[in-house]
Design an enzyme around this catalytic site. Structure first.
Site, PDB file in Angstrom:
ATOM      1  N   GLY B  63       0.772  -1.297   0.172  1.00  0.00           N
ATOM      2  CA  GLY B  63      -0.135   0.012  -0.041  1.00  0.00           C
ATOM      3  C   GLY B  63       0.861   1.150   0.108  1.00  0.00           C
ATOM      4  O   GLY B  63       1.674   1.415   0.897  1.00  0.00           O
ATOM      5  N   THR B  64       0.585   2.043  -1.248  1.00  0.00           N
ATOM      6  CA  THR B  64       1.392   3.251  -1.147  1.00  0.00           C
ATOM      7  C   THR B  64       1.057   3.989  -2.371  1.00  0.00           C
ATOM      8  O   THR B  64       0.147   3.501  -3.173  1.00  0.00           O
ATOM      9  CB  THR B  64       2.781   2.584  -1.593  1.00  0.00           C
ATOM     10  OG1 THR B  64       3.474   1.882  -0.710  1.00  0.00           O
ATOM     11  CG2 THR B  64       3.859   3.970  -1.765  1.00  0.00           C
ATOM     12  N   THR B  65       1.412   5.380  -2.567  1.00  0.00           N
ATOM     13  CA  THR B  65       1.428   5.978  -3.818  1.00  0.00           C
ATOM     14  C   THR B  65       2.709   6.384  -4.128  1.00  0.00           C
ATOM     15  O   THR B  65       3.221   7.341  -3.150  1.00  0.00           O
ATOM     16  CB  THR B  65       0.441   7.076  -3.783  1.00  0.00           C
ATOM     17  OG1 THR B  65      -0.892   6.553  -3.327  1.00  0.00           O
ATOM     18  CG2 THR B  65       0.116   7.514  -5.277  1.00  0.00           C
ATOM     19  N   CYS B 193      -1.149   1.024  -4.460  1.00  0.00           N
ATOM     20  CA  CYS B 193      -2.346   0.907  -4.672  1.00  0.00           C
ATOM     21  C   CYS B 193      -3.315   2.295  -5.075  1.00  0.00           C
ATOM     22  O   CYS B 193      -4.350   2.421  -5.328  1.00  0.00           O
ATOM     23  CB  CYS B 193      -2.861  -0.010  -3.583  1.00  0.00           C
ATOM     24  SG  CYS B 193      -2.390   0.723  -2.263  1.00  0.00           S
TER      25      CYS B 193
END
Lengths: 248, 267
Positions: B63-65, B193
């Site tokens: 989970g990251t941007t 994500c």
């Protein structure tokens, strides 16, 4: 079988196997390399072939990649192995780094390979010295020499093999800014250097050049003959001038 | 080197096996790698079984941007800073950009452990390259090295989506590398994500001739809007600018403040 070292130190610090390999190199046919400004030249003494032998199969100057090539002196069979490994490494480098090798890099690879064989169980050193020439990406011409011990150095001009000392002394006297001013002059210097030790002139010389951004080019025997005639003419003119000076 | 292994050239040691005769031959699967993997082990199968309902749940940090884009004045890199383990926020100030050298950056998304380990290993290889060749490594070579590391463990459950950003003598470089050993050169990438939200913002605001300030704002907005909608992204925006003489860290701003600033234009 592979647990015994063959290359070991002598009491006075010599690696005799390496020195014997260097002797094998001294028996090989002469090779000379010259670094010009926009050209690099390799010349080798072509040993005369037997009557029934096809000339093409005996090539002592080999391309390692589009922009690098090498000549060797010593055991031809050993050279074939080293050249093949170097060729694979040139392509491997292109694959991994997405750039052609620098001349220094491939020389370092060959030298490291040779050194490994002086410190491995059950193996003997390679019996060749190599002259590696080419251009780097940034257009700089390079000439390197390796020997069986695995050391390498950069040179402006060098010779290996039979009578290398004589040829090198000739080069030390005659390698000047003027003598490599043009491509043609650099090629003639290589031929002149080889003529010092090669018998019977042009037909026993094999010559190859790389120009910046161009591939290896092997000179045809006609071109070499033309250049040899030019050189002999220049020699005669020099001799004439000296005679005139003496007589007046 | 890669081709040497693939070309089938058998070194002296390899021939020994043929001469003396072998049973299994190797004790490890895929020798000559960083980690020895015992024969017959299947890490990705094991990981799948851990995320099943009712089984012991090992939720890796996902989970990251992250985003990066090239423009006239270099490359902008922007990342969020939330590290999550399932629905638990493990850290609000994780560092997802590794500063490999003054001319190379790497971003991290996916499994935090995998990213940190392999990108630090990449930094080691880049340093060794510089020592051996007296020249900084090119961006394409650095990304290729990372890609080949991933290739060695393909199918074994690594999870990494990274962008390698740098400036070398071919100009500004931007490569996307992931755990499948995909390696792409491009002008704009976003991973994690929250990447779909970031792509939306970047695609609608991007112009090749943006000023430097406009580019910073686009990077900030991309991450901020992604953190607003994606539960697994948040924290602060870490913004970097890759220029010809190296990268600079532009800012580190909290997304909650940024989103209030942008809200004036929303609704």
């Amino acid at each position: 079988i592979y647990d015994r070292a063959i290359t070991v130190f002598s009491p006075d610090g010599h690696l005799f196997q390496v020195e014997y390999a260097q002797e094998a190199v001294k028996k090989g046919s002469t090779a000379v390399g010259i670094r010009g400004k926009d050209i690099v030249v390799l010349g080798v003494e072509k040993k005369s072939v037997a009557k029934l032998q096809e000339e093409r199969t005996v090539r002592k100057i080999c391309a390692l990649d589009d922009h690098v090539c090498m000549a060797f002196a010593g055991l031809t069979a050993d050279a074939r192995i080293v050249i093949n490994r170097a060729r694979v490494e040139c392509q491997s480098h292109r694959l991994t780094v997405e750039d052609p090798v620098t001349v220094e890099y491939i020389t370092r690879h060959i030298a490291t390979l040779k050194q490994r064989y002086t410190q491995s169980n059950g193996r003997r050193p390679f019996g060749i010295s190599a002259l590696i020439v080419g251009f780097d990406c940034d257009g700089t011409p390079r000439l390197y020499q390796t020997d069986p011990s695995g050391t390498y150095h950069a040179w402006k001009a060098n010779a290996i093999g039979r009578s290398a000392k004589t040829v090198r002394e000739f080069l030390e006297k005659n390698y000047t800014e003027e003598s490599i001013a043009t491509d043609n002059e650099a090629i003639k210097l290589a031929i002149k250097a080889l003529l010092e030790v090669v018998q019977s002139g042009g037909k026993n010389i094999e010559l190859a050049v790389i120009r910046r951004n161009q591939s290896l080019k092997l000179l045809e025997s006609k071109e070499i003959e033309t250049l040899v005639t030019e050189i002999e003419k220049e020699k005669e003119e020099e001799a004439e001038k000296k005679k005139q000076k003496k007589s007046t | 080197m890669a081709l040497f292994d693939v070309s089938g050239y058998k070194s002296h040691a390899g021939l020994r096996g043929q001469i003396l005769g072998t049973g299994v031959g190797h004790l490890v699967d895929r020798p000559n790698q960083e980690f020895a993997v015992p024969v017959g082990v299947d890490p990705s199968g094991f990981l799948k079984s851990c995320s099943r309902e009712g089984a012991v749940s090992i939720d890796l940090n996902h989970g990251t941007t992250t985003l990066a884009f090239k423009f006239r004045h270099g490359v902008i890199v922007a990342v969020d800073s939330r590290a999550s383990a399932g629905s638990y926020i493990a850290s609000k100030e994780a560092n997802k950009v590794i500063e490999i050298n003054p001319y190379l950056l790497g971003t991290m998304s996916g499994s935090a452990a995998d990213c940190q380990y392999w990108e630090r290993l990449l930094a080691k290889e880049c340093r060794l390259y510089k020592l051996r060749n007296k020249q900084r490594i090119s961006v394409s070579a650095a990304s290729k090295l990372l890609c080949n590391m991933m290739l060695g463990y393909r199918g074994m459950g690594l999870s990494m989506g990274s962008m390698i950003v740098g400036w070398d003598n071919k100009g500004p470089g931007l490569y996307y590398v992931d755990d499948n050993a995909t390696r792409l050169s491009g002008r704009m990438f976003s991973t994690g994500c929250g990447s779909s939200y970031a792509y939306g913002v970047m695609d609608s605001g991007y112009r090749e001739d943006m000023t430097v300030e406009e580019a910073y704002e686009l990077g900030r907005r991309g991450i901020t809007h992604a953190t607003h909608r994606d539960a697994y992204s948040g924290g602060v925006v870490n913004l970097y600018h890759m220029q010809e003489d190296g990268w600079i860290k532009v800012c580190k701003e909290d997304v909650s403040e940024l989103i209030h600033r942008y809200r004036k234009g929303m609704f």
